[in-house]
Motif scaffolding. Structure first.
Motif, PDB file in Angstrom:
ATOM      1  N   ARG A   1       0.296  -1.011  -0.364  1.00  0.00           N
ATOM      2  CA  ARG A   1      -0.111  -0.133  -0.179  1.00  0.00           C
ATOM      3  C   ARG A   1       0.930   1.458   0.165  1.00  0.00           C
ATOM      4  NH1 ARG A   1      -5.878   0.105   1.133  1.00  0.00           N
ATOM      5  NH2 ARG A   1      -5.506   1.195   1.749  1.00  0.00           N
TER       6      ARG A   1
ATOM      7  N   SER B   1      -7.114   4.239  -9.263  1.00  0.00           N
ATOM      8  CA  SER B   1      -6.697   3.749  -7.818  1.00  0.00           C
ATOM      9  C   SER B   1      -6.956   2.342  -7.428  1.00  0.00           C
ATOM     10  CB  SER B   1      -7.167   4.764  -6.638  1.00  0.00           C
ATOM     11  OG  SER B   1      -8.549   4.838  -6.463  1.00  0.00           O
ATOM     12  N   HIS B   2      -7.907   2.211  -8.902  1.00  0.00           N
ATOM     13  CA  HIS B   2      -8.560   0.572  -8.182  1.00  0.00           C
ATOM     14  C   HIS B   2      -8.594   0.147  -9.722  1.00  0.00           C
ATOM     15  CE1 HIS B   2     -12.672   1.634 -10.277  1.00  0.00           C
ATOM     16  NE2 HIS B   2     -11.994   3.220  -9.747  1.00  0.00           N
TER      17      HIS B   2
ATOM     18  N   GLY C   1      -9.555   3.589  -4.988  1.00  0.00           N
ATOM     19  CA  GLY C   1      -8.504   2.408  -2.925  1.00  0.00           C
ATOM     20  C   GLY C   1      -7.631   3.390  -3.406  1.00  0.00           C
TER      21      GLY C   1
ATOM     22  N   ARG D   1     -18.200  -5.540  -5.850  1.00  0.00           N
ATOM     23  CA  ARG D   1     -17.890  -4.528  -5.978  1.00  0.00           C
ATOM     24  C   ARG D   1     -16.943  -5.301  -4.461  1.00  0.00           C
ATOM     25  NH1 ARG D   1     -21.805  -1.498  -8.217  1.00  0.00           N
ATOM     26  NH2 ARG D   1     -23.504  -1.915  -6.279  1.00  0.00           N
TER      27      ARG D   1
ATOM     28  N   GLU E   1     -13.451  -6.344  -5.263  1.00  0.00           N
ATOM     29  CA  GLU E   1     -12.491  -4.959  -5.030  1.00  0.00           C
ATOM     30  C   GLU E   1     -11.899  -4.128  -4.117  1.00  0.00           C
ATOM     31  OE1 GLU E   1     -11.854  -1.855  -9.021  1.00  0.00           O
ATOM     32  OE2 GLU E   1     -13.929  -2.310  -8.249  1.00  0.00           O
ATOM     33  N   ALA E   2     -12.746  -4.090  -3.352  1.00  0.00           N
ATOM     34  CA  ALA E   2     -12.631  -3.667  -1.983  1.00  0.00           C
ATOM     35  C   ALA E   2     -11.478  -4.213  -1.428  1.00  0.00           C
ATOM     36  CB  ALA E   2     -13.318  -3.567  -0.877  1.00  0.00           C
TER      37      ALA E   2
ATOM     38  N   ASN F   1      -7.974  -3.721  -3.191  1.00  0.00           N
ATOM     39  CA  ASN F   1      -7.373  -2.888  -2.953  1.00  0.00           C
ATOM     40  C   ASN F   1      -7.065  -2.409  -1.831  1.00  0.00           C
ATOM     41  OD1 ASN F   1      -9.017  -1.949  -5.269  1.00  0.00           O
ATOM     42  ND2 ASN F   1     -10.591  -0.690  -4.035  1.00  0.00           N
TER      43      ASN F   1
ATOM     44  N   MET G   1      -3.928  -4.670  -1.638  1.00  0.00           N
ATOM     45  CA  MET G   1      -2.488  -4.444  -2.803  1.00  0.00           C
ATOM     46  C   MET G   1      -1.530  -5.593  -3.490  1.00  0.00           C
ATOM     47  SD  MET G   1      -2.944  -1.182  -4.345  1.00  0.00           S
ATOM     48  CE  MET G   1      -4.383  -0.616  -3.406  1.00  0.00           C
TER      49      MET G   1
END
Length: 722
Positions: A503, A526-527, A542, A674, A677-678, A681, A684
Motif C-alpha cells: 500500500r 486508484s482501482h 483504492g 464491489r 474489489e474493495a 484494494n 494491494m
C-alpha cells in the motif's frame, strides 16, 4: 519494396502539414490491408495465447462459436449458426453450421470444440487462460486435477461415474522437515500413510513424487514419521500421466513411426481403446499410439484419494434450483489412483450429435456468449496438434478455420494472410490479403503509417511524443477502452509480503504525473476496474496519492525512511511508453519513500516468461477486458489463476468471486463484486496506474474497422474504399 523492421526511422519533423497525419494510400491495392500488429506474438495456438498481438491474428485464422459484432460487440453467429439459452439460465445449446470446414478440408464438429476446450483445461498442458472456461460445470476442479471418472465399479458406484477428489495422501512440503531420520527439503513431495494423515512415508529414490520415472523403480530404505500439518500443502498429481517401461515407437493413425521413445519417457494418456493407448509424448511433442502394456502408472498402488461422488448433471436446465429440505450428505469413497482416469465426460459438455454442443454452467454468466468469441475458446485443430506438437502453428503445418489463412511468417518481421476461399462466409470477405508486421518500436510503427506504407496504427501503439501533433488530424481518433494499466507485485518476495509495504508503494505514486507522460487522455486510477460498466458504476476507489501516509506505512512495516529496504526492480516489456512510466515511478519511490529502484527491460516473450515464473519484483501489466463485465478484471486474482502471477491468495476473495456466479440477481451480483474489489484494494497485490483510452490512426478509406471498448476488429468485415 515493402517495408520491414529494418527500415530506417523517418524524422518527426517531416510530418505532413495537411489535415491527415498519414500519406494517402489511395494508389494501394483495393483488397490488401497492411498494418503493424506490434510485438511478435508469443503463441498462434488459441489454447495457449494471452496477448493482444496474438489474439488479433488468431481471430482471423480461427472461428469461435460466436463472433464479435464489429461495433457493439454483441455475439454474432460463427461456427454456431444459432443457440438456445436453457430455462434456468445456466447453460446453452449450440447448433454448429454444417458447411464449416478446417483448411485441410475436414468438417468442423462439436467434437473439435470439446477437444480444444478440454485441452485448455487439462492440467498437464498448463494453459494460462484456463480460467476463461471455469464457468463450465466442474471445469475449475478439473483444471486443478481433482475431477475424474471411475475406471471400475467401487462399492456399488458404477464405472464411469464422475467424482471429485477432496483429499489425497500426496503432499508437498512447505518447509524442510526430518522424517524418520531422513532430511527432506521444502518443495519435495511426500506420501502420507493415508489421506488425512500426518504420518509421512519417505523412500530413498522417490522423495519427490513429481519425478515420475523415479517412482517407477525407486529403491532404498523406507522412513516413516509424523509431520506437522502446517508443513504440508495439498498437491494433486495429474491423472493420465504414465511412464514407458520399455522403448517403443510412437505410431500415427496409419501406423507410421512418428518418433522412437526410450524407456522412462513421460507421456499423457489421451485414450485407451483396446490393447493400445493414444498418448502425448511430452519430450517428443507428438501424440500417437503405443502398446498399452508398455505404460506404467507411477501413482497406482502408492497414491490414494478420498473422493466425493458427483450427482448427475441436469443437461436440459429445466429444473429450477430448489433449497427445500436438508442438504444431502455426499457419498465418499477411498480409491487407489489406478481406479481413476481424467475424462472430459466429467465436464458439463455433451455432444448429442456431430453438430450440437450442450454446455452446462456452474452458475449464471450473462457474458458467456461473448466469451465464446474469445481467443481461448476458439477451437484448435486436434489432428495438427497431435501430429506436430507445439510446431503445429508453423506455416507448413498449420490448420485453420477462419476467414484467413496464414501463408508466410517471418519472425519479428511480418505475417502474410490470404482469404480462405473455403470459409463458410467467404462471399462477404472483401480483403484478399492482409500483411501484419511485427514491429514493437512505436516510432517505427507510426512512421511507417505516416510514410504511406500501412493503412492503420492499432490502438495505443503510438509514442506519447506524437500525441500533441496528432490531436487535430482527421485520421486520429480517441475513444473509450475497457482496459487497465497496472503494476503486479511479486508477493512471494520477502519485502513485498507485507500489505503495508504494498500500500505504501501505491500511495507514493502520483498518477497525474504519469498521464502527463502518456499524453493521450488516460484516466488516473486508484482501482483496477475501469469506470462506466453497466450496473457497476465507477467501481471502488483504492488508496490515493498520499506520500506522508505512505512513509508512515513503510516505517510501520520496519523500513523508516526506506532504511533496510532492499533494492527492487521494475520489469517492463520493450516499449518506450513503459520505460517512461517506470522512470516516473522510480523517481517518485526514491523521492517519497527513499528506496532504490532499477529498471529492467525485456523483449515481449521473455518478459511474459519472467512474469509467469515470478522472476520479478514489480512488473508492468495491462489488461484489456475479455467481456463487458467487472468479472473480467476481478477474476484475474483468484488463487492460482493463470493470469494472477503475483503469488497473492485470499480465500475470502475467492469466495466472493465464486459467489458472484451463483447470484442471479444483477444488483446483488454487482454488490458482491464491489466487495471483492474493495478487498483487492486493501491487500494491494497490484498497483493500478490508469485506465486506458483507445487512440489510433486509420486511413479514411479503411471501412469496417470500428472503435470499440474491447479493441476487437474482425477482418472479414473490413474493406478498402479506394
Amino acid at each position: 519494396m515493402a517495408p520491414s523492421a529494418a527500415l530506417p526511422l523517418l524524422l518527426l519533423g517531416c510530418a505532413p502539414t495537411g489535415p491527415r497525419f498519414g500519406l494517402s494510400r489511395a494508389d494501394g491495392p483495393i483488397d490488401e490491408l497492411v498494418f503493424n500488429n506490434g510485438a511478435e506474438p508469443e503463441f498462434l495456438d488459441p489454447t495457449q495465447a494471452t496477448g493482444h498481438p496474438d489474439s488479433r491474428v488468431i481471430g482471423a485464422m480461427f472461428d469461435g462459436l460466436t463472433e464479435y459484432h464489429p461495433e457493439d460487440l454483441s455475439p454474432q453467429p460463427g461456427l454456431a449458426e444459432r443457440w438456445e439459452v436453457h430455462p434456468d439460465g445456466r447453460g446453452y445449446t449450440f447448433h454448429l453450421r454444417h458447411d464449416a470446414v478446417w483448411s485441410d478440408g475436414e468438417p468442423i464438429t462439436a467434437h473439435d470444440v470439446v477437444w480444444s476446450w478440454e485441452h485448455v483445461l487439462h492440467p498437464v498442458f498448463l494453459s494460462r487462460y484456463a480460467q476463461q472456461l471455469y464457468m463450465v460445470e466442474r471445469a475449475e476442479p478439473y483444471n486443478q486435477g481433482r475431477v475424474f471418472v471411475l475406471r471400475e465399479d467401487v462399492d456399488g458406484v458404477p464405472a464411469g461415474t464422475a467424482v471429485l477428489a477432496v483429499d489425497t495422501n500426496l503432499r508437498r512440503l512447505a518447509e524442510g522437515v526430518t522424517v524418520g531420520g531422513t532430511a527432506v527439503e521444502a518443495g519435495a513431495t511426500v506420501l502420507l500413510d493415508a489421506p488425512g494423515s500426518t504420518t509421512a512415508v519417505v523412500q530413498a529414490g522417490c522423495v519427490d513424487a513429481s519425478d515420475l520415472p523415479a517412482l517407477v523403480g525407486c529403491e532404498g530404505a523406507r522412513s516413516e514419521g509424523t509431520v506437522a500439518a502446517e508443513a504440508l500443502e495439498p498437491t494433486w498429481p495429474v491423472r493420465g500421466q504414465r511412464v514407458l517401461s520399455r522403448a517403443v515407437d510412437l505410431l500415427d493413425d496409419q501406423d507410421g513411426v512418428r518418433a522412437s521413445l526410450p524407456a522412462g519417457t513421460e507421456v499423457v494418456v489421451l485414450g485407451e481403446p483396446g490393447g493400445r493407448a493414444k498418448v502425448q509424448a511430452l519430450q517428443a511433442e507428438r501424440a500417437g499410439w503405443v502398446p498399452a502394456d508398455a505404460l506404467v502408472d507411477p501413482h497406482a498402488g502408492r497414491v490414494r484419494y478420498r473422493v466425493e461422488v458427483l450427482p448427475e448433471l441436469d443437461w436440459e436446465g429445466d429444473d429450477p434450483p430448489s433449497d427445500a429440505g436438508l442438504p444431502v450428505e455426499p457419498r465418499l469413497l477411498e480409491v487407489d489412483a489406478g481406479q481413476l482416469r481424467t475424462d472430459v465426460a466429467a465436464l458439463g459438455l455433451r455432444i448429442p450429435d456431430d453438430h450440437t454442443l450442450v454446455v452446462r454452467l456452474r452458475g449464471t454468466a450473462p457474458y458467456f456468449l461473448t466469451l465464446t468469441s474469445h481467443t481461448t475458446l476458439r477451437p484448435a485443430p486436434r489432428r495438427a496438434w497431435e501430429a506436430h506438437g507445439s510446431r503445429w502453428t508453423r506455416p507448413e503445418h498449420i490448420v485453420t478455420s477462419g476467414p484467413f489463412r496464414l501463408v508466410a511468417h517471418e519472425v519479428r518481421d511480418r505475417f502474410e494472410f490470404e482469404r480462405n476461399e473455403d470459409w463458410w462466409g467467404v462471399g462477404r470477405v472483401a480483403l484478399r490479403k492482409v500483411t501484419a508486421y511485427s514491429i514493437d518500436n512505436l516510432t517505427t510503427s507510426a512512421n511507417l503509417y505516416r510514410a504511406g506504407y500501412t493503412d492503420l496504427v492499432v490502438a495505443n501503439d503510438l509514442p506519447s511524443e506524437f500525441i500533441p501533433i496528432l490531436e487535430d488530424k482527421e485520421d486520429y481518433a480517441v475513444g473509450p477502452s475497457l482496459a487497465a494499466y497496472f503494476y503486479r507485485l511479486n508477493t512471494t518476495r520477502p519485502e513485498l509480503q507485507d500489505p503495508r509495504v504494498r500500500r505504501a508503494l501505491s500511495m507514493a505514486i502520483d498518477r497525474r504525473d504519469i498521464v502527463k507522460v502518456t499524453k493521450a487522455g488516460q484516466l488516473p486510477a486508484s482501482h483496477l476496474v475501469p469506470p462506466g460498466l453497466p450496473g457497476y458504476g465507477d467501481g471502488v476507489a483504492g488508496p490515493s496519492f498520499d506520500p506522508e501516509a505512505a512513509r508512515a506505512l513503510l516505517a510501520e512495516a520496519g523500513y523508516p525512511g526506506g532504511q533496510g529496504f532492499p533494492e527492487i526492480s521494475i520489469l517492463y516489456n520493450t516499449l518506450e511508453s513503459h520505460k517512461l512510466i517506470a522512470a516516473v515511478v522510480q523517481a517518485q519511490w526514491k523521492e517519497h519513500l527513499g528506496i532504490a529502484v532499477q529498471l529492467e527491460n525485456r523483449e515481449w516473450k521473455t518478459y511474459l516468461k519472467a512474469v509467469h515464473a515470478k522472476d520479478y519484483d514489480v512488473a508492468r501489466a495491462g489488461w484489456i477486458g475479455d467481456f463487458v463485465d467487472p468479472l473480467t478484471f476481478l477474476e484475474l486474482f483468484i488463487t492460482d489463476g493463470g493470469n494472477n502471477e503475483t503469488g497473492w491468495s485470499d480465500p475470502e476473495y475467492d469466495r466472493l468471486i465464486y459467489a458472484s456466479s451463483q447470484t442471479p440477481d444483477p444488483e446483488e451480483r454487482m454488490a458482491i463484486l464491489r466487495k471483492a474489489e474493495a478487498l483487492l484494494n486493501e491487500a494491494m497485490p497490484i498497483i493500478p496506474i490508469y485506465t486506458y483510452v483507445n487512440y489510433a490512426l486509420t486511413q479514411p478509406d479503411v471501412k469496417g474497422w470500428h472503435a470499440n471498448v474491447l479493441d476487437q476488429h474482425p477482418w472479414q468485415v473490413v474493406s478498402l474504399d479506394r
